[in-house]
Design an enzyme around this catalytic site. Sequence first.
Site, PDB file in Angstrom:
ATOM      1  N   LYS A   1       0.857  -1.024   0.109  1.00  0.00           N
ATOM      2  CA  LYS A   1       0.100  -0.069  -0.090  1.00  0.00           C
ATOM      3  C   LYS A   1       0.859   1.001   0.162  1.00  0.00           C
ATOM      4  CE  LYS A   1      -1.781   1.393   3.892  1.00  0.00           C
ATOM      5  NZ  LYS A   1      -1.299   3.139   4.302  1.00  0.00           N
ATOM      6  N   ASN A   2       1.742   1.308   0.887  1.00  0.00           N
ATOM      7  CA  ASN A   2       2.666   2.477   1.033  1.00  0.00           C
ATOM      8  C   ASN A   2       3.596   2.532   0.027  1.00  0.00           C
ATOM      9  OD1 ASN A   2       1.273   2.883   3.156  1.00  0.00           O
ATOM     10  ND2 ASN A   2       2.712   2.462   4.816  1.00  0.00           N
TER      11      ASN A   2
ATOM     12  N   ARG B   1      -4.388  10.660   4.195  1.00  0.00           N
ATOM     13  CA  ARG B   1      -3.253  11.684   4.129  1.00  0.00           C
ATOM     14  C   ARG B   1      -2.413  11.517   3.086  1.00  0.00           C
ATOM     15  NH1 ARG B   1      -2.317  14.052   8.480  1.00  0.00           N
ATOM     16  NH2 ARG B   1       0.173  14.311   7.830  1.00  0.00           N
TER      17      ARG B   1
ATOM     18  N   CYS C   1      -5.723  12.891  12.637  1.00  0.00           N
ATOM     19  CA  CYS C   1      -5.545  11.648  12.471  1.00  0.00           C
ATOM     20  C   CYS C   1      -5.300  10.721  13.807  1.00  0.00           C
ATOM     21  CB  CYS C   1      -4.247  11.339  11.849  1.00  0.00           C
ATOM     22  SG  CYS C   1      -3.723   9.642  11.420  1.00  0.00           S
TER      23      CYS C   1
ATOM     24  N   ARG D   1       0.141  14.966  12.883  1.00  0.00           N
ATOM     25  CA  ARG D   1       0.978  14.644  11.570  1.00  0.00           C
ATOM     26  C   ARG D   1       1.093  15.925  10.994  1.00  0.00           C
ATOM     27  NH1 ARG D   1      -1.258   8.978   9.202  1.00  0.00           N
ATOM     28  NH2 ARG D   1       0.713   8.891   8.307  1.00  0.00           N
TER      29      ARG D   1
ATOM     30  N   ASP E   1       4.372   0.737  12.106  1.00  0.00           N
ATOM     31  CA  ASP E   1       3.220  -0.004  11.553  1.00  0.00           C
ATOM     32  C   ASP E   1       3.012  -1.125  12.134  1.00  0.00           C
ATOM     33  OD1 ASP E   1       3.333   2.050   8.450  1.00  0.00           O
ATOM     34  OD2 ASP E   1       2.603   2.730  10.378  1.00  0.00           O
TER      35      ASP E   1
ATOM     36  N   ILE F   1       7.806   7.460  17.054  1.00  0.00           N
ATOM     37  CA  ILE F   1       7.673   8.136  15.707  1.00  0.00           C
ATOM     38  C   ILE F   1       6.121   8.733  15.920  1.00  0.00           C
ATOM     39  CG2 ILE F   1       6.999   7.632  13.119  1.00  0.00           C
ATOM     40  CD1 ILE F   1       9.824   7.079  14.037  1.00  0.00           C
TER      41      ILE F   1
ATOM     42  N   ARG G   1      -8.550  -0.541   4.331  1.00  0.00           N
ATOM     43  CA  ARG G   1      -7.597   0.415   3.707  1.00  0.00           C
ATOM     44  C   ARG G   1      -6.338  -0.008   3.349  1.00  0.00           C
ATOM     45  NH1 ARG G   1      -7.324   6.183   6.606  1.00  0.00           N
ATOM     46  NH2 ARG G   1      -5.761   6.066   4.929  1.00  0.00           N
TER      47      ARG G   1
HETATM   48  C1  EPZ Z   1       4.119   7.149   6.160  1.00  0.00           C
HETATM   49  O1  EPZ Z   1       3.465   7.938   6.428  1.00  0.00           O
HETATM   50  C2  EPZ Z   1       3.491   5.815   6.179  1.00  0.00           C
HETATM   51  N1  EPZ Z   1       2.266   6.138   5.183  1.00  0.00           N
HETATM   52  C3  EPZ Z   1       2.678   5.552   7.335  1.00  0.00           C
HETATM   53  O2  EPZ Z   1       2.166   4.022   7.591  1.00  0.00           O
HETATM   54  C4  EPZ Z   1       3.846   5.328   8.604  1.00  0.00           C
HETATM   55  O3  EPZ Z   1       3.400   4.973   9.954  1.00  0.00           O
HETATM   56  C5  EPZ Z   1       4.908   6.380   8.470  1.00  0.00           C
HETATM   57  O4  EPZ Z   1       5.327   6.827   7.388  1.00  0.00           O
HETATM   58  C6  EPZ Z   1       6.136   6.291   9.245  1.00  0.00           C
HETATM   59  O5  EPZ Z   1       6.989   4.994   8.868  1.00  0.00           O
HETATM   60  C7  EPZ Z   1       2.544   6.033   3.816  1.00  0.00           C
HETATM   61  O6  EPZ Z   1       3.562   5.798   3.546  1.00  0.00           O
HETATM   62  C8  EPZ Z   1       1.421   6.360   3.070  1.00  0.00           C
HETATM   63  P1  EPZ Z   1       6.274  10.126   8.222  1.00  0.00           P
HETATM   64  P2  EPZ Z   1       4.134   9.636   6.583  1.00  0.00           P
HETATM   65  O7  EPZ Z   1       6.137  11.661   7.657  1.00  0.00           O
HETATM   66  O8  EPZ Z   1       5.034   9.562   5.394  1.00  0.00           O
HETATM   67  C9  EPZ Z   1       6.739  13.622  11.496  1.00  0.00           C
HETATM   68  C10 EPZ Z   1       0.051   2.819   7.654  1.00  0.00           C
HETATM   69  O9  EPZ Z   1      -0.390   2.333   8.726  1.00  0.00           O
HETATM   70  N2  EPZ Z   1       6.716  14.687  10.389  1.00  0.00           N
HETATM   71  O10 EPZ Z   1       7.400   9.661   7.938  1.00  0.00           O
HETATM   72  O11 EPZ Z   1       2.775  10.649   6.691  1.00  0.00           O
HETATM   73  C11 EPZ Z   1       5.488  12.875  11.841  1.00  0.00           C
HETATM   74  O12 EPZ Z   1       4.680  13.576  12.548  1.00  0.00           O
HETATM   75  C12 EPZ Z   1       0.502   4.554   7.734  1.00  0.00           C
HETATM   76  O13 EPZ Z   1       0.122   2.418   6.581  1.00  0.00           O
HETATM   77  C13 EPZ Z   1       6.578  15.991  10.816  1.00  0.00           C
HETATM   78  O14 EPZ Z   1       7.039  16.435  11.919  1.00  0.00           O
HETATM   79  O15 EPZ Z   1       4.910   9.625   8.052  1.00  0.00           O
HETATM   80  C14 EPZ Z   1       5.747  11.588  12.536  1.00  0.00           C
HETATM   81  O16 EPZ Z   1       6.124  11.843  13.641  1.00  0.00           O
HETATM   82  C15 EPZ Z   1       0.269   5.286   9.090  1.00  0.00           C
HETATM   83  N3  EPZ Z   1       6.682  16.688   9.947  1.00  0.00           N
HETATM   84  C16 EPZ Z   1       7.351  11.303  11.668  1.00  0.00           C
HETATM   85  O17 EPZ Z   1       7.750  12.695  10.988  1.00  0.00           O
HETATM   86  C17 EPZ Z   1       6.345  16.408   8.310  1.00  0.00           C
HETATM   87  O18 EPZ Z   1       6.265  17.362   7.598  1.00  0.00           O
HETATM   88  C18 EPZ Z   1       7.361  10.478  10.639  1.00  0.00           C
HETATM   89  O19 EPZ Z   1       6.185  10.621   9.778  1.00  0.00           O
HETATM   90  C19 EPZ Z   1       6.227  15.103   8.084  1.00  0.00           C
HETATM   91  C20 EPZ Z   1       6.082  14.141   9.418  1.00  0.00           C
END
Ligand code: EPZ
Length: 420
Positions: free
Chosen positions: A22-23, A92, A116, A121, A307, A329, A399
């Site tokens: 998916k991701n 998202r 969320c 996020r 995850d 995270i 999802r």
């Molecule tokens: C990806 O989300 C995945 N989603 C998420 O999987 C996964 O939990 C996450 O990466 C972490 O591994 C997809 O790939 C579609 P991040 P993403 O930006 O990219 C902070 C699932 O269950 N952050 O890597 O949105 C954020 O809040 C989903 O399949 C900022 O601070 O996650 C988090 O604490 C859920 N500012 C950390 O970074 C930003 O601009 C990592 O989030 C962006 C993120």
Amino acid sequence: MDKLVIEGGVRLKGEVIISGSKNAVLPILAATLMTDEPCVIKGVPNLRDTATMLKILRSLGKSADFDKGTVTVNSTGVKNFIADYKLVSTMRASFCVLGPLLGKFKKAKVSLPGGCAIGLRPVDLHIKGIKALGADIAIESGYVVAQARNLKGCHVYMGGEYGSSVLATDNLMMAAVLAKGKTIIEAAACEPEVVDLAEFLIKMGAKIKGYGTPNIEIEGVKYLGGATHHIIPDRIEAGTFMLASLITNGDIIIKNVLHQHLGALIDKLEESGAFVQKGLNSIRVGAKRKLKPVNTTTLAYPGFPTDMQAQIMSLMAVTPGISVITEKIYPDRFMHIAELNRMGTHIQKEGPHAIVEGVKSLSGAPVMASDLRASACLVLAGLVAKGKTSISRIYHLERGYENLEYKLSKLGAKVWREKE
Ligand code: EPZ
């Protein structure tokens, strides 16, 4: 609305085939916006989130057909640059159309994702990255409005408070491939899904080096062509089935999986005493003896995936002894604890930590899913609990898991759907 009912206590046995990731597929579908030529994406999982991304592509003017795991995106041009709140608020990951639209058309209007269940996020890193390429950004009525006469290569540090960001790395990488000159992304995310996106972009004609490491180098090109690509297997779905085998004291062969993508999870399970046999693209998992409690801390890849946090909590909840799970995270990603405790687990939340005291058995109960991985954790608990567990709001599960109850039934699980 449906609920999922599970009668626990069956040892799962047999083989399961993992679907595409998916991701990985979501940003790759978004990248098809960057070419006027046809793209063919294979191994696409039939999920609610895939359907949402296809709806977004169509709302932007692309025609996209999905048939038996293959998406064909035709060369109809993009006519609209607005990714609507109605769609973005349901998923998202839709936010990753920002980079492709800006890269290709130098303008984009994308709804901010909103709240969320797993925590705050923000998208500050996404905005930091595209601003560094020279885009003008405004936040208007809940939308990010971005435009640029030209995008110019840059050197940008993309590490945040919780480390690297997967989708911010994707967005910046996609915007930079059509920018003038060289871009260096420092503290980039290294997830296998980022690598899969980079490989797709390279097939389209992009020039990218260092993907899969914290330093990605992109040399801008003028044009991207169409491409054909096969999506990597879903490592989180695979991890979920590895835990389904262990929590039921089963013996499962997981097929269409790359064990290289699951190093941290395999290491943790072996530390707990699991039997893990790695094949070329399969993994056999079973419990060779009583498992022991282990402590887990979630980190960015190649660390232990957030995850998989909820799912390993279910296993530790029925493993005698004390284990501590630390969520680095999404510090608030613990909505599943209250639901698990309804089934008789002894889990306490202390800030970003969960203290799990393993119990001998769980009892089936009506529980509610709050997000995708929390619902998977409740399914695992239901598989081992005495009696029936009914999980409501299973649209969360749909999802990210393709045909879950069919795959579980084939392994012997007693699982079925009922109307709420
Ligand atoms: C990806 O989300 C995945 N989603 C998420 O999987 C996964 O939990 C996450 O990466 C972490 O591994 C997809 O790939 C579609 P991040 P993403 O930006 O990219 C902070 C699932 O269950 N952050 O890597 O949105 C954020 O809040 C989903 O399949 C900022 O601070 O996650 C988090 O604490 C859920 N500012 C950390 O970074 C930003 O601009 C990592 O989030 C962006 C993120």
